[in-house]
Motif scaffolding. Structure first.
Motif, PDB file in Angstrom:
ATOM      1  N   SER A  56       0.827  -1.199   0.000  1.00 44.80           N
ATOM      2  CA  SER A  56       0.000   0.000   0.000  1.00 44.80           C
ATOM      3  C   SER A  56       0.865   1.254   0.000  1.00 44.80           C
ATOM      4  N   GLU A  57       0.383   2.275  -0.691  1.00 44.66           N
ATOM      5  CA  GLU A  57       1.068   3.561  -0.660  1.00 44.66           C
ATOM      6  C   GLU A  57       1.028   4.169   0.742  1.00 44.66           C
ATOM      7  N   ALA A  58       0.115   3.707   1.582  1.00 44.53           N
ATOM      8  CA  ALA A  58       0.014   4.195   2.958  1.00 44.53           C
ATOM      9  C   ALA A  58       1.290   3.907   3.749  1.00 44.53           C
ATOM     10  N   PHE A  59       2.094   2.965   3.268  1.00 43.74           N
ATOM     11  CA  PHE A  59       3.324   2.590   3.958  1.00 43.74           C
ATOM     12  C   PHE A  59       4.545   3.360   3.467  1.00 43.74           C
ATOM     13  N   GLU A  60       4.369   4.125   2.408  1.00 44.50           N
ATOM     14  CA  GLU A  60       5.489   4.829   1.799  1.00 44.50           C
ATOM     15  C   GLU A  60       6.201   5.726   2.814  1.00 44.50           C
ATOM     16  N   GLY A  61       7.521   5.578   2.890  1.00 45.84           N
ATOM     17  CA  GLY A  61       8.340   6.393   3.787  1.00 45.84           C
ATOM     18  C   GLY A  61       8.301   5.945   5.240  1.00 45.84           C
ATOM     19  N   LYS A  62       7.639   4.836   5.532  1.00 47.38           N
ATOM     20  CA  LYS A  62       7.536   4.352   6.909  1.00 47.38           C
ATOM     21  C   LYS A  62       8.461   3.162   7.117  1.00 47.38           C
ATOM     22  N   ARG A  63       8.998   3.084   8.334  1.00 44.52           N
ATOM     23  CA  ARG A  63       9.833   1.939   8.687  1.00 44.52           C
ATOM     24  C   ARG A  63       8.946   0.713   8.867  1.00 44.52           C
ATOM     25  N   LEU A  64       9.558  -0.464   8.807  1.00 46.53           N
ATOM     26  CA  LEU A  64       8.823  -1.722   8.918  1.00 46.53           C
ATOM     27  C   LEU A  64       8.001  -1.770  10.209  1.00 46.53           C
ATOM     28  N   VAL A  65       8.592  -1.361  11.310  1.00 50.71           N
ATOM     29  CA  VAL A  65       7.866  -1.408  12.580  1.00 50.71           C
ATOM     30  C   VAL A  65       6.645  -0.483  12.547  1.00 50.71           C
ATOM     31  N   GLN A  66       6.743   0.648  11.880  1.00 48.13           N
ATOM     32  CA  GLN A  66       5.595   1.559  11.756  1.00 48.13           C
ATOM     33  C   GLN A  66       4.504   0.937  10.892  1.00 48.13           C
ATOM     34  N   ARG A  67       4.895   0.196   9.875  1.00 47.19           N
ATOM     35  CA  ARG A  67       3.924  -0.499   9.021  1.00 47.19           C
ATOM     36  C   ARG A  67       3.177  -1.555   9.827  1.00 47.19           C
ATOM     37  N   HIS A  68       3.944  -2.311  10.622  1.00 48.85           N
ATOM     38  CA  HIS A  68       3.328  -3.329  11.471  1.00 48.85           C
ATOM     39  C   HIS A  68       2.370  -2.694  12.475  1.00 48.85           C
ATOM     40  N   GLN A  69       2.765  -1.583  13.052  1.00 49.54           N
ATOM     41  CA  GLN A  69       1.908  -0.889  14.014  1.00 49.54           C
ATOM     42  C   GLN A  69       0.607  -0.446  13.375  1.00 49.54           C
ATOM     43  N   GLN A  70       0.667   0.009  12.141  1.00 41.70           N
ATOM     44  CA  GLN A  70      -0.545   0.414  11.419  1.00 41.70           C
ATOM     45  C   GLN A  70      -1.495  -0.763  11.245  1.00 41.70           C
ATOM     46  N   ILE A  71      -0.937  -1.900  10.852  1.00 40.38           N
ATOM     47  CA  ILE A  71      -1.751  -3.098  10.646  1.00 40.38           C
ATOM     48  C   ILE A  71      -2.349  -3.561  11.973  1.00 40.38           C
ATOM     49  N   TYR A  72      -1.527  -3.648  13.019  1.00 44.64           N
ATOM     50  CA  TYR A  72      -2.033  -4.094  14.321  1.00 44.64           C
ATOM     51  C   TYR A  72      -3.116  -3.163  14.844  1.00 44.64           C
ATOM     52  N   ALA A  73      -2.992  -1.876  14.621  1.00 43.13           N
ATOM     53  CA  ALA A  73      -4.012  -0.918  15.072  1.00 43.13           C
ATOM     54  C   ALA A  73      -5.354  -1.203  14.397  1.00 43.13           C
ATOM     55  N   LEU A  74      -5.319  -1.610  13.136  1.00 44.89           N
ATOM     56  CA  LEU A  74      -6.555  -1.890  12.400  1.00 44.89           C
ATOM     57  C   LEU A  74      -7.235  -3.191  12.821  1.00 44.89           C
ATOM     58  N   VAL A  75      -6.453  -4.166  13.251  1.00 48.22           N
ATOM     59  CA  VAL A  75      -7.019  -5.474  13.601  1.00 48.22           C
ATOM     60  C   VAL A  75      -7.033  -5.736  15.114  1.00 48.22           C
ATOM     61  N   ASP A  76      -6.669  -4.738  15.899  1.00 44.71           N
ATOM     62  CA  ASP A  76      -6.545  -4.904  17.347  1.00 44.71           C
ATOM     63  C   ASP A  76      -7.797  -5.507  17.998  1.00 44.71           C
ATOM     64  N   SER A  77      -8.957  -5.067  17.579  1.00 41.78           N
ATOM     65  CA  SER A  77     -10.194  -5.555  18.207  1.00 41.78           C
ATOM     66  C   SER A  77     -10.433  -7.037  17.949  1.00 41.78           C
ATOM     67  N   MET A  78      -9.731  -7.609  16.965  1.00 37.30           N
ATOM     68  CA  MET A  78      -9.892  -9.026  16.640  1.00 37.30           C
ATOM     69  C   MET A  78      -8.821  -9.890  17.286  1.00 37.30           C
ATOM     70  N   MET A  79      -7.854  -9.255  17.946  1.00 39.51           N
ATOM     71  CA  MET A  79      -6.729  -9.995  18.521  1.00 39.51           C
ATOM     72  C   MET A  79      -7.100 -10.563  19.883  1.00 39.51           C
ATOM     73  N   ASP A  80      -6.718 -11.824  20.109  1.00 41.97           N
ATOM     74  CA  ASP A  80      -6.877 -12.451  21.411  1.00 41.97           C
ATOM     75  C   ASP A  80      -5.636 -12.074  22.219  1.00 41.97           C
ATOM     76  N   LYS A  81      -5.834 -11.371  23.295  1.00 39.23           N
ATOM     77  CA  LYS A  81      -4.718 -10.868  24.101  1.00 39.23           C
ATOM     78  C   LYS A  81      -4.173 -11.925  25.066  1.00 39.23           C
ATOM     79  N   GLY A  82      -4.680 -13.155  24.960  1.00 36.65           N
ATOM     80  CA  GLY A  82      -4.175 -14.238  25.793  1.00 36.65           C
ATOM     81  C   GLY A  82      -4.661 -14.205  27.221  1.00 36.65           C
ATOM     82  N   GLY A  83      -5.714 -13.467  27.483  1.00 33.27           N
ATOM     83  CA  GLY A  83      -6.164 -13.348  28.870  1.00 33.27           C
ATOM     84  C   GLY A  83      -7.481 -13.844  29.136  1.00 33.27           C
TER      85      GLY A  83
END
Length: 83
Positions: A56-83
């Motif tokens: 995605s062009e949304a990732f342009e100029g972003k470091r890998l960790v920032q790209r991952h953070q963007q993805i995790y922010a979008l799917v956070d509500s679907m993540m099982d936090k292990g608790g």
């Protein structure tokens, strides 16, 4: 965007969330079967592990960790936090 999904209902939901990035390529694959029997997975019925590839062009100029953070922010509500 170009969408390729192999998997489940949850993979559909993940893909729908990631469409916010306006991807030129998007792949969501349910890899839960590869983790069956692993610690933290026992007693759960599938849909625990996914492989995601997003271009995605949304990732342009972003470091890998920032790209991952963007993805995790979008799917956070679907993540099982292990608790």
């Amino acid at each position: 965007g170009v969408l390729c999904m192999v998997g489940s209902a949850l993979s559909d939901k993940i893909a729908a969330q990631l469409e916010q990035l306006k991807p030129t390529s998007l792949s969501v694959r349910d890899d839960s079967h590869k983790h069956a029997g692993h610690a933290g997975v026992s007693g759960r019925s599938g849909e625990t592990h996914f492989a995601v590839e997003v271009v995605s062009e949304a990732f342009e100029g972003k470091r890998l960790v920032q790209r991952h953070q963007q993805i995790y922010a979008l799917v956070d509500s679907m993540m099982d936090k292990g608790g």
